[in-house]
Write a protein that holds these residues in place. Structure first.
Motif: not given
Length: 133
Positions: A12-25
């Protein structure tokens, strides 16, 4: 089909999801790109040899917006790398699969793409990808 090219995840929100996946990977996306013809913004992450594509709608009529409205965030498609997308489309049609794009179109990440209808693939949207040379 030679390998899984990437897994597409609707967000839904690219900015939020980019931050999440950046933390994940532990690394930022290596590429972000708009595909205006599909009404989508993409963001790509690598984890070892694997790629994840995040997809966010850029307009309310896009396929991703409709997917999010119906199913919410989550896995949208699995993409497979193919050597000859046109030959693979013909092969899969002959095998009885429903092809959504009989003519490949330009997608993100320098690829020609075509999709198979989920009704013919046990509910999974399958994307065929061929590197544009």
């Amino acid at each position: 089909m030679r390998k899984i090219e990437h897994i597409g995840i609707a967000v839904k929100d690219m900015e939020v999801s980019n931050a999440l996946f950046e933390k994940l990977f532990g690394a930022p996306p290596y590429k972000s790109e708009e595909v205006a013809s599909e009404g989508v913004m993409t963001s790509f992450f690598k984890n070892g040899p694997n790629k994840i594509e995040l997809l966010a709608a850029t307009n309310p009529d896009s396929p991703i917006a409709k997917f999010l409205e119906k199913k919410g965030e989550g896995i949208h498609h699995i993409a497979f790398d193919v050597e000859d997308i046109e030959a693979e489309i013909e092969r899969l049609k002959a095998e009885g699969f429903v092809v959504l794009n009989e003519v490949p179109k330009k997608g993100a990440d320098n690829k020609l793409v075509a999709f198979l209808h989920p009704k013919s693939t046990n509910g999974v949207l399958i994307e065929l990808c061929q590197e544009i040379k």
